[in-house]
Design a protein around this motif. Structure first.
Motif, PDB file in Angstrom:
ATOM      1  N   ALA A  21       1.138  -1.421   0.128  1.00 57.88           N
ATOM      2  CA  ALA A  21      -0.031   0.022   0.433  1.00 57.88           C
ATOM      3  C   ALA A  21       1.089   1.265  -0.109  1.00 57.88           C
ATOM      4  O   ALA A  21       0.297   2.244  -0.665  1.00 57.88           O
ATOM      5  N   ALA A  22       1.926   0.916   0.790  1.00 54.03           N
ATOM      6  CA  ALA A  22       2.472   2.530   0.612  1.00 54.03           C
ATOM      7  C   ALA A  22       3.319   2.936  -0.659  1.00 54.03           C
ATOM      8  O   ALA A  22       3.509   4.284  -1.101  1.00 54.03           O
ATOM      9  N   VAL A  23       3.440   1.453  -1.212  1.00 56.12           N
ATOM     10  CA  VAL A  23       4.797   1.957  -2.182  1.00 56.12           C
ATOM     11  C   VAL A  23       3.756   2.718  -3.706  1.00 56.12           C
ATOM     12  O   VAL A  23       3.908   3.783  -4.352  1.00 56.12           O
ATOM     13  N   PHE A  24       2.519   2.270  -3.689  1.00 59.60           N
ATOM     14  CA  PHE A  24       1.561   2.336  -4.619  1.00 59.60           C
ATOM     15  C   PHE A  24       1.169   3.743  -3.862  1.00 59.60           C
ATOM     16  O   PHE A  24       0.176   4.779  -5.105  1.00 59.60           O
ATOM     17  N   ALA A  25       1.213   4.344  -2.798  1.00 60.78           N
ATOM     18  CA  ALA A  25       0.960   5.325  -2.183  1.00 60.78           C
ATOM     19  C   ALA A  25       1.717   6.356  -2.260  1.00 60.78           C
ATOM     20  O   ALA A  25       1.440   7.677  -2.837  1.00 60.78           O
ATOM     21  N   MET A  26       2.993   6.028  -2.613  1.00 59.62           N
ATOM     22  CA  MET A  26       3.776   7.005  -3.165  1.00 59.62           C
ATOM     23  C   MET A  26       3.557   7.295  -4.467  1.00 59.62           C
ATOM     24  O   MET A  26       3.800   8.494  -4.995  1.00 59.62           O
ATOM     25  N   ALA A  27       3.640   6.408  -4.958  1.00 57.62           N
ATOM     26  CA  ALA A  27       3.523   6.289  -6.383  1.00 57.62           C
ATOM     27  C   ALA A  27       2.717   7.311  -6.365  1.00 57.62           C
ATOM     28  O   ALA A  27       2.533   8.322  -7.662  1.00 57.62           O
ATOM     29  N   MET A  28       1.357   6.757  -6.438  1.00 57.07           N
ATOM     30  CA  MET A  28      -0.031   7.597  -6.433  1.00 57.07           C
ATOM     31  C   MET A  28      -0.032   9.092  -6.400  1.00 57.07           C
ATOM     32  O   MET A  28      -0.128   9.887  -7.159  1.00 57.07           O
ATOM     33  N   PHE A  30       2.583  10.872  -5.832  1.00 58.37           N
ATOM     34  CA  PHE A  30       3.611  11.671  -7.157  1.00 58.37           C
ATOM     35  C   PHE A  30       2.938  12.359  -8.173  1.00 58.37           C
ATOM     36  O   PHE A  30       3.078  12.948  -9.177  1.00 58.37           O
ATOM     37  N   LYS A  31       2.242  10.915  -9.020  1.00 57.96           N
ATOM     38  CA  LYS A  31       1.167  11.824  -9.347  1.00 57.96           C
ATOM     39  C   LYS A  31       0.033  12.850 -10.034  1.00 57.96           C
ATOM     40  O   LYS A  31      -0.068  13.362 -10.749  1.00 57.96           O
ATOM     41  N   PHE A  32      -0.680  12.479  -8.778  1.00 54.22           N
ATOM     42  CA  PHE A  32      -2.322  13.274  -8.554  1.00 54.22           C
ATOM     43  C   PHE A  32      -0.964  14.412  -8.448  1.00 54.22           C
ATOM     44  O   PHE A  32      -1.986  15.703  -8.533  1.00 54.22           O
ATOM     45  N   LEU A  33       0.506  14.456  -7.453  1.00 53.89           N
ATOM     46  CA  LEU A  33       1.093  15.956  -7.146  1.00 53.89           C
ATOM     47  C   LEU A  33       0.940  16.381  -8.980  1.00 53.89           C
ATOM     48  O   LEU A  33       1.504  17.807  -9.017  1.00 53.89           O
ATOM     49  N   GLY A  34       1.677  16.253  -9.530  1.00 60.32           N
ATOM     50  CA  GLY A  34       2.518  16.723 -10.718  1.00 60.32           C
ATOM     51  C   GLY A  34       1.508  14.931 -11.718  1.00 60.32           C
ATOM     52  O   GLY A  34       2.684  15.041 -12.440  1.00 60.32           O
ATOM     53  N   ASN A  36       0.560  16.280 -14.693  1.00 63.94           N
ATOM     54  CA  ASN A  36       1.762  16.664 -16.266  1.00 63.94           C
ATOM     55  C   ASN A  36       2.885  16.595 -16.219  1.00 63.94           C
ATOM     56  O   ASN A  36       3.424  16.013 -17.598  1.00 63.94           O
ATOM     57  N   ASP A  37       4.230  16.420 -15.039  1.00 63.75           N
ATOM     58  CA  ASP A  37       5.346  15.504 -15.252  1.00 63.75           C
ATOM     59  C   ASP A  37       5.027  14.503 -15.443  1.00 63.75           C
ATOM     60  O   ASP A  37       5.998  13.913 -16.573  1.00 63.75           O
ATOM     61  N   THR A  38       3.770  13.689 -14.710  1.00 58.43           N
ATOM     62  CA  THR A  38       3.869  12.138 -15.416  1.00 58.43           C
ATOM     63  C   THR A  38       3.282  11.910 -17.113  1.00 58.43           C
ATOM     64  O   THR A  38       4.023  11.055 -17.519  1.00 58.43           O
ATOM     65  N   ALA A  39       2.543  12.972 -17.522  1.00 64.08           N
ATOM     66  CA  ALA A  39       1.325  12.752 -18.224  1.00 64.08           C
ATOM     67  C   ALA A  39       3.384  12.997 -19.209  1.00 64.08           C
ATOM     68  O   ALA A  39       3.199  12.334 -20.595  1.00 64.08           O
ATOM     69  N   ALA A  40       3.849  13.584 -19.503  1.00 66.48           N
ATOM     70  CA  ALA A  40       5.250  14.054 -20.386  1.00 66.48           C
ATOM     71  C   ALA A  40       6.799  12.811 -20.551  1.00 66.48           C
ATOM     72  O   ALA A  40       6.544  12.708 -21.587  1.00 66.48           O
ATOM     73  N   PHE A  41       6.376  12.155 -18.461  1.00 68.38           N
ATOM     74  CA  PHE A  41       7.425  10.851 -19.168  1.00 68.38           C
ATOM     75  C   PHE A  41       6.350   9.735 -19.586  1.00 68.38           C
ATOM     76  O   PHE A  41       7.505   9.292 -20.446  1.00 68.38           O
ATOM     77  N   ILE A  42       5.427   9.950 -19.638  1.00 65.73           N
ATOM     78  CA  ILE A  42       4.437   8.958 -20.605  1.00 65.73           C
ATOM     79  C   ILE A  42       4.672   8.890 -22.201  1.00 65.73           C
ATOM     80  O   ILE A  42       4.783   8.014 -22.794  1.00 65.73           O
ATOM     81  N   GLY A  43       4.563  10.063 -22.028  1.00 64.12           N
ATOM     82  CA  GLY A  43       4.746  10.818 -23.171  1.00 64.12           C
ATOM     83  C   GLY A  43       5.710  10.242 -23.803  1.00 64.12           C
ATOM     84  O   GLY A  43       6.292  10.549 -26.146  1.00 64.12           O
ATOM     85  N   ALA A  44       6.845  10.646 -22.987  1.00 65.05           N
ATOM     86  CA  ALA A  44       8.329  10.321 -23.790  1.00 65.05           C
ATOM     87  C   ALA A  44       8.081   8.711 -24.011  1.00 65.05           C
ATOM     88  O   ALA A  44       9.108   8.429 -24.712  1.00 65.05           O
ATOM     89  N   ALA A  45       7.435   8.102 -23.652  1.00 62.89           N
ATOM     90  CA  ALA A  45       7.376   6.651 -23.918  1.00 62.89           C
ATOM     91  C   ALA A  45       6.544   5.867 -25.320  1.00 62.89           C
ATOM     92  O   ALA A  45       6.856   5.429 -25.099  1.00 62.89           O
ATOM     93  N   ALA A  49      -1.908   9.687 -25.456  1.00 54.05           N
ATOM     94  CA  ALA A  49      -3.473   9.703 -24.528  1.00 54.05           C
ATOM     95  C   ALA A  49      -2.337   9.936 -23.468  1.00 54.05           C
ATOM     96  O   ALA A  49      -2.870   9.656 -22.562  1.00 54.05           O
ATOM     97  N   PRO A  50      -1.296  10.748 -23.134  1.00 55.61           N
ATOM     98  CA  PRO A  50      -0.293  10.414 -22.637  1.00 55.61           C
ATOM     99  C   PRO A  50      -1.223  10.708 -21.188  1.00 55.61           C
ATOM    100  O   PRO A  50      -0.790  11.118 -19.683  1.00 55.61           O
ATOM    101  N   LEU A  51      -1.971  11.508 -21.083  1.00 57.34           N
ATOM    102  CA  LEU A  51      -2.398  12.910 -19.634  1.00 57.34           C
ATOM    103  C   LEU A  51      -3.483  11.917 -19.539  1.00 57.34           C
ATOM    104  O   LEU A  51      -3.755  11.847 -17.779  1.00 57.34           O
ATOM    105  N   LEU A  52      -4.446  11.136 -20.475  1.00 61.32           N
ATOM    106  CA  LEU A  52      -5.161  10.540 -20.001  1.00 61.32           C
ATOM    107  C   LEU A  52      -4.844   9.076 -18.749  1.00 61.32           C
ATOM    108  O   LEU A  52      -5.240   8.753 -17.715  1.00 61.32           O
ATOM    109  N   LEU A  53      -3.610   8.590 -19.539  1.00 57.44           N
ATOM    110  CA  LEU A  53      -3.307   7.858 -18.539  1.00 57.44           C
ATOM    111  C   LEU A  53      -2.682   8.078 -18.088  1.00 57.44           C
ATOM    112  O   LEU A  53      -2.368   6.936 -16.878  1.00 57.44           O
ATOM    113  N   ALA A  54      -2.021   8.854 -17.849  1.00 58.38           N
ATOM    114  CA  ALA A  54      -1.777   9.494 -16.332  1.00 58.38           C
ATOM    115  C   ALA A  54      -2.240   9.431 -15.153  1.00 58.38           C
ATOM    116  O   ALA A  54      -2.510   9.097 -13.966  1.00 58.38           O
ATOM    117  N   TRP A  55      -3.615  10.011 -15.770  1.00 55.16           N
ATOM    118  CA  TRP A  55      -4.893  10.341 -14.676  1.00 55.16           C
ATOM    119  C   TRP A  55      -5.432   9.149 -14.353  1.00 55.16           C
ATOM    120  O   TRP A  55      -5.924   8.190 -13.578  1.00 55.16           O
TER     121      TRP A  55
END
Length: 145
Positions: A21-28, A30-34, A36-45, A49-55
């Motif tokens: 739970a803690a590992v996924f809570a931290m990852a979650m 980071f995604k909610f707080l950033g 757009n950064d998560t979407a950019a990371f997904i887009g770089a791969a 639809a990186p923003l949709l995938l980030a959400w």
């Protein structure tokens, strides 16, 4: 009926659930707080639809956190999490990223140790400490998988 598991075993299972739970809570978080950064990371791969995938990833991780904390749908959540971690390992740290980077290979291998734990958890269930089954709190010692 089998005798209840020793307390160290029951506590170990609960601690493993809390770690997942803690590992996924931290990852979650980071995604909610950033997001757009998560979407950019997904887009770089080169994923669509990186923003949709980030959400979607953030809410999926929220669902995993709730399952690991409560024990509800634990086996299904563990299997889904293992598939998700495998996907993340391949897409973001897989062979395409290894050229000249032992670090990326190490990240890739680390995903498999996490997957092993998730598969073990899926096979053995949430234990009987603070675990829901069909939205009822399981009685201590009464539930054997």
């Amino acid at each position: 009926m089998a005798p209840p598991s020793p307390i160290w075993s029951r506590v170990s299972i609960l601690l493993a659930r809390l770690i997942f739970a803690a590992v996924f809570a931290m990852a979650m978080s980071f995604k909610f707080l950033g997001i757009n950064d998560t979407a950019a990371f997904i887009g770089a791969a080169n994923l669509p639809a990186p923003l949709l995938l980030a959400w979607a990833a953030a809410f999926f991780e929220l669902a995993l956190v709730l399952c690991f904390l409560s024990g509800a749908f634990f086996t299904e959540a563990s299997l889904a999490a293992a598939a998700y971690v495998l996907f993340l390992g391949i897409v973001f740290h897989g062979p395409a990223h290894w050229n000249g980077s032992q670090t990326e290979f190490g990240f890739f291998v680390d995903h498999f140790t996490f997957i092993a734990g998730l598969l073990f958890a899926a096979a053995h269930g949430p234990g009987d400490l603070l675990a829901l089954e069909n939205f009822r709190l399981i009685n201590f010692g009464a539930h054997q998988k």
